[in-house]
Design an enzyme around this catalytic site. Structure first.
Site, PDB file in Angstrom:
ATOM      1  N   ASP A  21      41.682  50.690  13.974  1.00 23.52           N
ATOM      2  CA  ASP A  21      40.399  50.361  13.345  1.00 23.52           C
ATOM      3  C   ASP A  21      40.525  50.400  11.820  1.00 23.52           C
ATOM      4  O   ASP A  21      39.584  50.066  11.094  1.00 23.52           O
ATOM      5  CB  ASP A  21      39.260  51.266  13.852  1.00 23.52           C
ATOM      6  CG  ASP A  21      39.496  52.732  13.589  1.00 23.52           C
ATOM      7  OD1 ASP A  21      40.545  53.085  13.030  1.00 23.52           O
ATOM      8  OD2 ASP A  21      38.612  53.546  13.945  1.00 23.52           O
ATOM      9  N   SER A  22      41.724  50.758  11.333  1.00 20.05           N
ATOM     10  CA  SER A  22      42.006  50.642   9.900  1.00 20.05           C
ATOM     11  C   SER A  22      41.865  49.195   9.444  1.00 20.05           C
ATOM     12  O   SER A  22      41.747  48.932   8.238  1.00 20.05           O
ATOM     13  CB  SER A  22      43.413  51.144   9.591  1.00 20.05           C
ATOM     14  OG  SER A  22      44.356  50.556  10.467  1.00 20.05           O
ATOM     15  N   ASP A  57      42.589  50.382  19.345  1.00 15.58           N
ATOM     16  CA  ASP A  57      41.848  51.537  18.833  1.00 15.58           C
ATOM     17  C   ASP A  57      40.378  51.352  19.195  1.00 15.58           C
ATOM     18  O   ASP A  57      39.782  50.313  18.888  1.00 15.58           O
ATOM     19  CB  ASP A  57      41.979  51.529  17.304  1.00 15.58           C
ATOM     20  CG  ASP A  57      42.084  52.912  16.728  1.00 15.58           C
ATOM     21  OD1 ASP A  57      42.001  53.894  17.492  1.00 15.58           O
ATOM     22  OD2 ASP A  57      42.270  53.012  15.500  1.00 15.58           O
ATOM     23  N   LYS A 117      43.172  53.880  22.256  1.00 16.18           N
ATOM     24  CA  LYS A 117      43.298  55.140  21.513  1.00 16.18           C
ATOM     25  C   LYS A 117      41.908  55.651  21.147  1.00 16.18           C
ATOM     26  O   LYS A 117      41.034  54.869  20.764  1.00 16.18           O
ATOM     27  CB  LYS A 117      44.128  54.929  20.242  1.00 16.18           C
ATOM     28  CG  LYS A 117      44.206  56.190  19.370  1.00 16.18           C
ATOM     29  CD  LYS A 117      45.218  56.076  18.256  1.00 16.18           C
ATOM     30  CE  LYS A 117      44.696  55.450  16.992  1.00 16.18           C
ATOM     31  NZ  LYS A 117      43.528  56.106  16.382  1.00 16.18           N
ATOM     32  N   GLU A 156      39.787  59.051  19.152  1.00 12.87           N
ATOM     33  CA  GLU A 156      39.972  60.146  18.198  1.00 12.87           C
ATOM     34  C   GLU A 156      39.270  61.413  18.687  1.00 12.87           C
ATOM     35  O   GLU A 156      38.175  61.360  19.242  1.00 12.87           O
ATOM     36  CB  GLU A 156      39.390  59.760  16.828  1.00 12.87           C
ATOM     37  CG  GLU A 156      40.146  58.624  16.164  1.00 12.87           C
ATOM     38  CD  GLU A 156      39.629  58.305  14.758  1.00 12.87           C
ATOM     39  OE1 GLU A 156      38.762  59.043  14.231  1.00 12.87           O
ATOM     40  OE2 GLU A 156      40.116  57.315  14.190  1.00 12.87           O
ATOM     41  N   GLU A 161      47.689  62.948  12.514  1.00 14.67           N
ATOM     42  CA  GLU A 161      47.541  62.371  11.174  1.00 14.67           C
ATOM     43  C   GLU A 161      47.226  63.465  10.153  1.00 14.67           C
ATOM     44  O   GLU A 161      46.300  64.266  10.333  1.00 14.67           O
ATOM     45  CB  GLU A 161      46.412  61.317  11.192  1.00 14.67           C
ATOM     46  CG  GLU A 161      46.195  60.681   9.817  1.00 14.67           C
ATOM     47  CD  GLU A 161      45.382  59.393   9.853  1.00 14.67           C
ATOM     48  OE1 GLU A 161      45.017  58.932  10.958  1.00 14.67           O
ATOM     49  OE2 GLU A 161      45.118  58.845   8.771  1.00 14.67           O
TER      50      GLU A 161
HETATM   51  O1  KIV Z   1      43.480  52.873  12.633  1.00 12.56           O
HETATM   52  C1  KIV Z   1      44.646  53.192  12.385  1.00 12.56           C
HETATM   53  O2  KIV Z   1      45.379  52.472  11.704  1.00 12.56           O
HETATM   54  C2  KIV Z   1      45.146  54.455  12.913  1.00 12.56           C
HETATM   55  C3  KIV Z   1      46.520  54.866  12.510  1.00 12.56           C
HETATM   56  C4  KIV Z   1      46.523  55.296  11.117  1.00 12.56           C
HETATM   57  C5  KIV Z   1      47.081  55.901  13.414  1.00 12.56           C
HETATM   58  O3  KIV Z   1      44.466  55.108  13.638  1.00 12.56           O
END
Ligand code: KIV
Length: 308
Positions: free
Chosen positions: A64-65, A103, A133, A135, A203
């Site tokens: 989600d970055s 994510d 994924k 969190e 992280e």
């Molecule tokens: O969203 C993302 O890029 C991440 C990574 C930094 C692990 O969660």
């Protein structure tokens, strides 16, 4: 001056391009057991996925970055399931071997259990991802993880600095620096493993804490700002390539200055257009058949007359 780079077109047959995922939950676990490092990156689009996949990545995370690196938001909180899906589909089309992990964005799994399961299912069914994924390790998240694993959706956990909790954590800060916080992290990692995650992202966690967790868990840890003690590493691809400059965390190593290289290429292009050097009519354009040119000239005159 022009810089001409002619990339070879892909010579693979459609059969060769058919997706054969070589990396899986089982192969990542085997890597940990053999002490082989797991190599992963984030990825957000088809052509980058092709390159990263050919470079041998074990796993591509559609993080989600992308809210920040691709969409220009100040943090990850605003990206939606539909926006994420758009990118997951593109990466899944490009990754022929790497495992694709989607994510789950903020508010796609926190508020409602049934909604969480539905959203995770969309990433697998519509998006073509092999895993999702999530969190955190709150009771609620652990419950969702357990349910997803039960129905056959592999899950990656994410602890330490969890960007979706940015407002609670009070900024981009290292986590687990006090005894209390370190214990919470270790507890969370064990709960997630017990719930069935097949890998855990750590992280911005002190090296010693990441090492304790990595040695204790049966599943692989994937570090980002957690030292070289983890079973694998991940970076945001735009950071590695040097094309995202809004944030510059200490743990990023830039392997390329692509912003500068892109600027140089684009400036050369602009210069070539202005001087008339681009396009070259012999090599980069199409000619009308010579023998038809007189006729074309004649008909052109007639045509013009019709419009006078
Ligand atoms: O969203 C993302 O890029 C991440 C990574 C930094 C692990 O969660």
């Amino acid at each position: 001056m022009s810089v001409h780079i002619q990339e070879g077109s892909d010579q693979r047959s459609p059969e060769q391009l058919v997706r054969r995922i070589t990396h899986s939950v089982a192969s990542l676990k085997r890597k940990k057991e053999k002490g082989e490092k797991i190599v992963t990156l984030t990825c957000y689009d088809y052509s980058t996925a092709r390159i990263l996949d050919d470079a041998g990545m074990d796993l591509l995370l559609v993080g989600d970055s992308l809210a920040m690196t691709v969409l220009g938001h100040p943090n990850t909180l605003s990206v939606t399931v539909d926006e994420m899906l758009h990118h997951v589909k593109a990466v899944a089309r490009g990754a022929k071997h790497a495992m694709v992990v989607a994510d789950m964005p903020f508010m796609s799994y926190q508020a409602d259990h049934a909604e969480a399961v539905k959203n995770a299912g969309r990433f697998i069914q519509e998006g073509g991802a092999q895993a999702v994924k999530l969190e955190g390790a709150s009771e609620r998240v652990v419950e969702v993880v357990r349910h997803l694993v039960e129905i056959g959706i592999p899950v990656v956990g994410h602890l330490g600095f969890t960007p979706q909790s940015l407002n609670t954590l009070g900024g981009f800060k290292v986590q687990g620096k006090t005894l209390e916080d370190a214990k919470k992290l270790i507890g969370g990692a064990l709960r997630l493993q017990e719930a069935g995650v097949f890998a855990l992202v750590l992280e911005m966690v002190p090296v010693e804490v990441a090492s304790l967790i990595t040695r204790r868990l049966r599943i692989p840890t994937i570090g980002i700002g957690a030292g070289n003690v983890c079973d694998g590493q991940i970076l945001v691809v735009d950071d590695l390539l040097g094309r995202y400059s809004e944030l510059s965390p200490r743990f990023v190593r830039k392997y390329m200055a692509s912003s500068r290289l892109i600027q140089e290429a684009v400036s050369a292009y602009a210069q070539d257009i202005k001087t008339g050097d681009f396009p070259n009519n012999q090599q980069e354009a199409f000619a009308f058949p010579d023998e038809l040119l007189p006729e074309l000239a004649a008909q052109f005159e007639n045509l013009l007359k019709q419009y006078e």
